[in-house]
Motif scaffolding. Structure first.
Motif, PDB file in Angstrom:
ATOM      1  N   SER A 118      41.913  32.784  37.567  1.00 20.24           N
ATOM      2  CA  SER A 118      42.055  31.348  37.331  1.00 20.24           C
ATOM      3  C   SER A 118      42.029  30.520  38.599  1.00 20.24           C
ATOM      4  O   SER A 118      42.031  29.290  38.529  1.00 20.24           O
ATOM      5  CB  SER A 118      43.363  31.061  36.574  1.00 20.24           C
ATOM      6  N   THR A 119      42.018  31.127  39.786  1.00 21.98           N
ATOM      7  CA  THR A 119      41.973  30.370  41.035  1.00 21.98           C
ATOM      8  C   THR A 119      40.526  30.088  41.420  1.00 21.98           C
ATOM      9  O   THR A 119      39.583  30.598  40.801  1.00 21.98           O
ATOM     10  CB  THR A 119      42.668  31.124  42.183  1.00 21.98           C
ATOM     11  N   LYS A 120      40.372  29.324  42.461  1.00 20.59           N
ATOM     12  CA  LYS A 120      39.031  28.991  42.937  1.00 20.59           C
ATOM     13  C   LYS A 120      38.338  30.175  43.591  1.00 20.59           C
ATOM     14  O   LYS A 120      37.132  30.118  43.873  1.00 20.59           O
ATOM     15  CB  LYS A 120      39.114  27.840  43.947  1.00 20.59           C
ATOM     16  N   ASN A 121      39.098  31.293  43.854  1.00 18.59           N
ATOM     17  CA  ASN A 121      38.518  32.440  44.567  1.00 18.59           C
ATOM     18  C   ASN A 121      37.639  33.300  43.682  1.00 18.59           C
ATOM     19  O   ASN A 121      36.854  34.120  44.191  1.00 18.59           O
ATOM     20  CB  ASN A 121      39.628  33.287  45.184  1.00 18.59           C
ATOM     21  N   ASN A 122      37.791  33.171  42.352  1.00 23.16           N
ATOM     22  CA  ASN A 122      36.935  33.885  41.405  1.00 23.16           C
ATOM     23  C   ASN A 122      36.915  35.404  41.638  1.00 23.16           C
ATOM     24  O   ASN A 122      35.858  36.035  41.683  1.00 23.16           O
ATOM     25  CB  ASN A 122      35.499  33.343  41.455  1.00 23.16           C
ATOM     26  N   ILE A 123      38.107  35.985  41.828  1.00 21.31           N
ATOM     27  CA  ILE A 123      38.198  37.447  41.967  1.00 21.31           C
ATOM     28  C   ILE A 123      38.335  38.014  40.558  1.00 21.31           C
ATOM     29  O   ILE A 123      39.437  38.212  40.033  1.00 21.31           O
ATOM     30  CB  ILE A 123      39.383  37.836  42.868  1.00 21.31           C
TER      31      ILE A 123
END
Length: 892
Positions: free
Chosen positions: A114-119
């Motif tokens: 759900s973060t901008k890092n898209n892991i």
């Protein structure tokens, strides 16, 4: 103390949150009209939707809220509005400090970060994906054998780090791995797991040793993680010592034991991140893992405790108030274009934009937002290359054309693009691409007089160049003609006209008129005036040619026919092919004729541009018959054939005061005073720079006479440059019978090249008399005081002492402090006379004319002085004294 941006879990099942198709009040199938706001009821909060069930009305939302341990926080949940805009934002909830957040609600495909890092997950091997009953919504279950989730080698961990998860252990006695990163041995990477004794372990190492060597640190909790129940586990690592590692279970700090060195290495390289598996070890998860978070900050004990309290029992953490009915706000309609029209032109660099604001909500009032981009309509909507932006002040409640005007220039000429958005105070419409307009502030070019011609003695035709405009194009009536000489009968075009040709009528013959032109484009961008072009009207043909005959001469005279003084005439004795040359007189004597013979004459004129008229009609007359004896009936007058009498002492021409003569005279000025000694029968003279007198006319005799040694014909100044050197003047004297004397020569050495404002005057005084006089054209004027002498820029060294016998008529005294000049004439380069002198005096008093002396000649210095005067008072700097300049000069 208030904690900002805390992700609060909000879960509930409410009938009103069903869609209207399922008996609820939500209008969009996706639940887009479910919106969280702050306590003001307007500010939309950042929130993430983990679950929305349109059939049951169940939600699981994460809402970013400012919370306090001492004060309740009120937030609002709005729904029931037709709105297809998705206001949810996961990255707005999980800020920059979160490295990864996984909810595990996906039942197939990848588990998404759900973060901008898209892991996002790369490999999923689990017993149940997303369908297991989690602590919050769905979760994954693991079989304690070969299940795991692999996220790849993309998670970079370093101090500080916080790792949290909800875990549900199936049975006790197993070592259950929760999270590991870069785990290659028991001594490497980060890991969070439950050991076989049920204690939570938080570990860190660089893989540099074995056993209990100084290569790793590991901390265990002092309370077990039970089986058959959900436990919230958190591990934090904040430095290189074992004291920097903390373990939390169910929101409480539970540090118990530790192994490893007192110091661990500062960094573990990035490695594969996994859930449910600790590398090659036997530690496998048997149970369920839900809501895993990794952050690069250390969560405080209060933060962790609040997370647990919120997530273990949402309805104990949140109090849901009763539903309130209210009006549903409808977003305003998209803006529509009013002005400027698309692809239009404007000359206004702060253009007023107008768009229509409308809103279906009766009670809403709002604004229209505006942008102007210099690159494209798409860039305007995307807020790129914006040169101006702002909002309308206020709009009506329903439908109104709003306006916006930039505070400063949007830039240079070019194409601009504008867009608009309506805002009702709660919602906004989409940005609308309104259109483009071209800024054109550039006046037409190619401005000038193409041709000018004198059609007659009363009409001049002026033709302008065809104006060119690179923008919108020239106006339908683009040309304005301006006559600037102010000469008699002159008129302007008085308005803009479509034709490039202007005809000025009702003019005076042989008079100079000057014209200039300007043009404007279709936006009324107006050019400067062009430089002026001048021409003389044609002279009128002389009329009333009359002849009066003697024995051997005929006197021809004619009427000037309204031609001004100075117009030149050419009278020809056709019979014997003799002529007067060009003369300014209106009479001429043709002599040395035969007695009793008929002669035919004709006369023509020319203007000051040397354009000749046709000849007048011819006239004829016969000379009288010759008598055989003198004094008898009709014989020749006594002395008729004799040349002029030679005066006592011979013919004499002198330069200066007439008291002496020299073969070569000297002068500092191009204008000299010539004195003559002649016999009493002399009444005309001719002066030329050429021995054949081809440039000369015959004029009335006077002595002294002021003469420009660089002039032609009647001494009028016609040449700008008069170089230093030796000049010869050739003079002939004529008696009353038209007989001429021999040619007398006078050589003059001009000692300096005086090209402008050469003196046309002398300063004189008499012996034993203190008065100083200004002498011009044989008239003397007393300069009454020294102040006037200095104001006029005279030099004491210029004063000449003249003999007491030099008698001149007396003119008015000169007293500069009392004189007020009245200028009435059009003055320009080459003008001479008293009005030019007055102009120079006034300009000198005002500080513009800096020549040492007042000359009475309008040359380069005077022209520049007038331009400086015009520039200061905002008059076009043409360097001539026309109507506007005269008006200003006469105000002093």
């Amino acid at each position: 103390m208030t904690t900002s941006n805390f992700p609060v879990l909000a879960t509930s099942t409410i009938d009103s949150l069903k869609t209207s198709a399922n008996g609820g009040k939500v209008e969009t199938a996706e639940g887009y009209d479910i919106v969280w706001t702050d306590s003001d009821g307007n500010t939309i909060l950042n929130y993430e939707v983990e679950k929305y069930d349109a059939t049951s009305g169940e939600i699981a939302h994460w809402v970013s809220v400012d919370v306090s341990a001492s004060e309740d926080k009120t937030i609002y949940l709005y729904y029931g509005k037709e709105d297809d805009t998705n206001h949810a934002t996961s990255t707005g909830v999980w800020g920059d400090n979160y490295q990864a957040v996984w909810h595990f609600s996906e039942t197939s495909g990848a588990h998404y970060d759900s973060t901008k890092n898209n892991i996002n997950s790369q490999t999923i091997v689990v017993t149940d994906q997303g369908s297991a009953v989690g602590q919050i919504n769905g979760a994954d279950s693991y079989n304690n054998s070969n299940n795991y989730i692999d996220f790849g080698d993309v998670l970079e961990l370093d101090f500080p780090v916080t790792i949290s998860a909800w875990v549900y252990r199936d049975v006790g006695g197993n070592a259950d791995a929760i999270f590991s990163s870069n785990f290659t041995s028991v001594f490497s990477g980060y890991w969070l797991y439950v050991n076989s004794s049920g204690a939570l372990e938080v570990s860190f190492g660089d893989g540099g040793g074995t056993g209990a060597s100084n290569a790793f640190g590991r901390l265990s909790s002092n309370s077990s993680v039970p089986s058959g129940a959900w436990t919230y586990v958190v591990g934090t690592i904040n430095g290189t010592t074992l004291g920097d590692i903390n373990a939390y279970t169910n929101g409480q700090l539970n540090n118990f034991g530790s192994t490893g060195s007192a110091t661990v290495y500062e960094k573990v390289n990035a490695g594969t991140a996994r859930l449910g598996y600790r590398g090659g070890s036997s530690a496998r998860m048997g149970g369920i893992i839900d809501e895993v978070r990794i952050s690069n900050t250390i969560s405080s004990a209060e933060w962790i405790s609040t997370e647990y309290n919120n997530q273990v029992s949402v309805l104990s953490f949140l109090t849901i108030a009763a539903e309130e009915e209210g009006s549903v706000n409808t977003a305003p309609n998209a803006s529509t274009l009013v002005s400027p029209a698309n692809a239009s032109y404007t000359a206004d660099n702060t253009p007023t934009l107008s768009a229509n604001y409308s809103d279906d909500d009766v009670d809403d009032t709002g604004t229209t937002n505006y942008r102007i981009s210099s690159s494209s309509l798409v860039d305007c909507v995307n807020n790129i290359n914006i040169v101006a932006f702002g909002s309308s002040l206020e709009t009506s409640t329903n439908d109104e054309d709003t306006t916006y005007t930039p505070d400063s220039s949007i830039g240079s000429d070019g194409v601009y693009y504008w867009c608009a958005q309506n805002n009702d105070g709660v919602d906004t419409s989409s940005w609308t691409q309104m259109g483009s307009f071209t800024l054109d502030t550039t006046a037409p070019t190619n401005i000038g007089i193409d041709s000018i011609s004198a059609n007659s003695s009363s009409q001049i035709t002026v033709t302008a160049n065809t104006a060119v405009d690179a923008g919108i194009g020239i106006h339908s009536t683009p040309y304005w003609f301006d006559e600037i000489s102010g000469a008699s009968g002159a008129t302007d075009s008085s308005s803009y006209q479509s034709s490039t040709t202007y005809v000025d009528t009702g003019l005076s013959p042989n008079t100079q008129y000057s014209y200039r032109v300007k043009a404007k484009d279709a936006l009324n961008n107006e050019s400067n005036y062009s430089s002026a072009s001048s021409i003389y009207t044609l002279a009128n043909i002389p009329t009333f040619l009359s002849l009066n005959g003697g024995n051997q001469e005929i006197t021809a005279s004619w009427n000037a026919n309204s031609n001004p003084a100075g117009t030149e005439y050419y009278i020809e004795n056709i019979t014997v092919s003799t002529n007067s040359g060009w003369v300014s007189d209106t009479s001429w004597i043709s002599n040395n004729l035969d007695c009793g013979t008929s002669y035919v004459f004709k006369v023509k004129a020319r203007n000051n541009d040397s354009v000749e008229t046709n000849y007048s009609g011819i006239a004829s007359i016969s000379t009288q018959s010759c008598s055989s004896s003198s004094g008898g009936g009709g014989g020749l007058p006594l002395g008729f054939l004799a040349p002029p009498a030679i005066p006592p002492g011979g013919w004499l021409v002198s330069v200066g005061d007439g008291s002496s003569s020299s073969e070569i005279a000297s002068s500092d000025n191009r204008i000299v005073s010539l004195y003559f000694r002649v016999s009493s029968d002399i009444n005309r003279l001719s002066i030329s720079r050429y021995p054949d007198f081809h440039d000369a006319g015959i004029q009335a005799f006077q002595s002294p006479i002021d003469w420009d040694i660089c002039s032609s014909e009647t001494g009028l100044i016609k040449e700008d440059f008069c170089p230093q050197g030796e000049y010869t003047l050739y003079i002939k004297f004529y008696n009353v019978f038209g007989r001429s004397s021999e040619t007398i020569e006078q050589r003059i050495n001009l000692k300096s090249a005086v090209n402008d404002n050469s003196a046309t005057y002398r300063l004189i005084k008499y012996p034993n008399d203190s008065k100083v006089y200004f002498l011009s054209n044989g008239i003397k004027q007393w300069i009454k005081d020294e102040a006037t002498f200095n104001i006029l820029g005279y030099r004491w060294s210029d004063i000449e002492v003249v003999l007491g016998s030099a008698v001149y008529p007396t003119g008015p005294d000169i007293h500069e402090s009392k004189d007020k000049y009245n200028f009435t004439s059009y003055l320009s380069y080459g003008s001479i006379g008293q009005e030019v002198r007055n102009l120079q005096k006034l300009l000198k008093a005002l500080g513009y004319f800096n020549y040492p002396s007042i000359t009475g000649y309008y040359g380069n210095v005077t022209t520049q002085s007038v331009r400086d005067f015009q520039a200061f008072y905002g008059i076009e700097t043409l360097g001539v004294v026309g109507p506007k300049t005269r008006e200003k000069l006469n105000s002093f």
